[in-house]
Design a protein around this motif. Structure first.
Motif, short mmCIF file in Angstrom:
data_model
loop_
_atom_site.label_atom_id
_atom_site.label_comp_id
_atom_site.label_asym_id
_atom_site.label_seq_id
_atom_site.Cartn_x
_atom_site.Cartn_y
_atom_site.Cartn_z
N ASP A 27 36.40 4.30 -0.35
CA ASP A 27 35.34 5.11 0.47
C ASP A 27 34.34 5.16 1.06
OD1 ASP A 27 37.79 7.01 -0.90
OD2 ASP A 27 36.57 7.69 -2.55
N LEU A 30 34.85 3.97 4.69
CA LEU A 30 34.67 4.55 4.93
C LEU A 30 33.93 5.29 5.61
CD1 LEU A 30 38.52 5.60 4.22
CD2 LEU A 30 38.46 4.72 6.30
N LEU A 40 41.65 3.38 7.36
CA LEU A 40 42.32 4.45 6.90
C LEU A 40 43.92 4.04 6.54
CD1 LEU A 40 41.31 6.34 10.08
CD2 LEU A 40 40.82 7.48 7.89
N ARG A 43 43.85 4.18 2.76
CA ARG A 43 43.80 5.45 2.03
C ARG A 43 45.01 5.98 1.70
NH1 ARG A 43 38.31 8.82 2.77
NH2 ARG A 43 39.38 9.42 4.54
N ALA A 44 45.47 6.10 3.01
CA ALA A 44 46.58 6.72 3.28
C ALA A 44 47.65 5.96 2.22
CB ALA A 44 47.28 7.19 5.02
N GLU A 47 46.88 7.16 -1.01
CA GLU A 47 47.38 8.69 -1.33
C GLU A 47 48.62 8.84 -1.42
OE1 GLU A 47 43.31 9.80 0.77
OE2 GLU A 47 45.41 9.84 1.96
N GLN A 55 47.43 14.81 1.90
CA GLN A 55 45.66 14.15 2.14
C GLN A 55 46.15 12.53 2.92
OE1 GLN A 55 44.25 14.09 -1.69
NE2 GLN A 55 42.79 14.98 -1.45
N ASN A 58 46.78 13.14 6.40
CA ASN A 58 45.96 13.98 7.21
C ASN A 58 45.12 12.86 7.79
OD1 ASN A 58 46.04 17.09 7.54
ND2 ASN A 58 45.39 17.00 5.48
N ASP A 59 45.44 11.15 7.08
CA ASP A 59 44.66 10.57 7.41
C ASP A 59 44.84 9.44 8.44
OD1 ASP A 59 42.35 9.97 5.07
OD2 ASP A 59 43.21 8.77 3.93
N SER A 62 44.88 11.13 11.59
CA SER A 62 43.29 10.50 11.76
C SER A 62 43.27 9.19 12.54
CB SER A 62 41.58 10.48 10.90
OG SER A 62 41.47 12.31 10.56
#
Length: 106
Positions: A27, A30, A40, A43-44, A47, A55, A58-59, A62
């Protein structure tokens, strides 16, 4: 710590099972580089493992939109497929058979 070293540290923390520390560091990185494809995707992944599928998607979306290195496209598509697969399994285990079937047939 430079971004590449921080990214490597995140991966090390993840491999050693220190997901909270990894999430915190990720975090932080980022905030400085919000459109970094590798970050990203990482993080995906986190998640997805926490069953935060929306989420994660969404990552990944992006990451796809801001991707500058087209060599990452195969990895992104793979992560999207894995996310949908795990979402379908999650729904099936929770006896939401129609929803899981919809995801698996897409």
């Amino acid at each position: 710590m430079e971004k590449n070293a921080e990214y490597k540290e995140c991966k090390r923390l993840l491999i050693t099972g220190q997901t909270q520390k990894c999430t915190f560091l990720l975090d932080k990185i980022l905030k400085k580089s919000p459109n970094d494809t590798n970050l990203l995707i990482l993080r995906a992944f986190l998640e997805r493992k926490q069953e935060k599928f929306e989420q994660a998607l969404n990552d990944l979306e992006s990451a796809y939109k801001t991707m500058t290195d087209k060599s990452m496209e195969a990895e992104l598509l793979s992560q999207i497929g894995l996310t949908y697969n795990e979402m379908g399994i999650f729904l099936f285990k929770n006896e939401k058979f129609n929803e899981s079937l919809t995801i698996f047939t897409e």
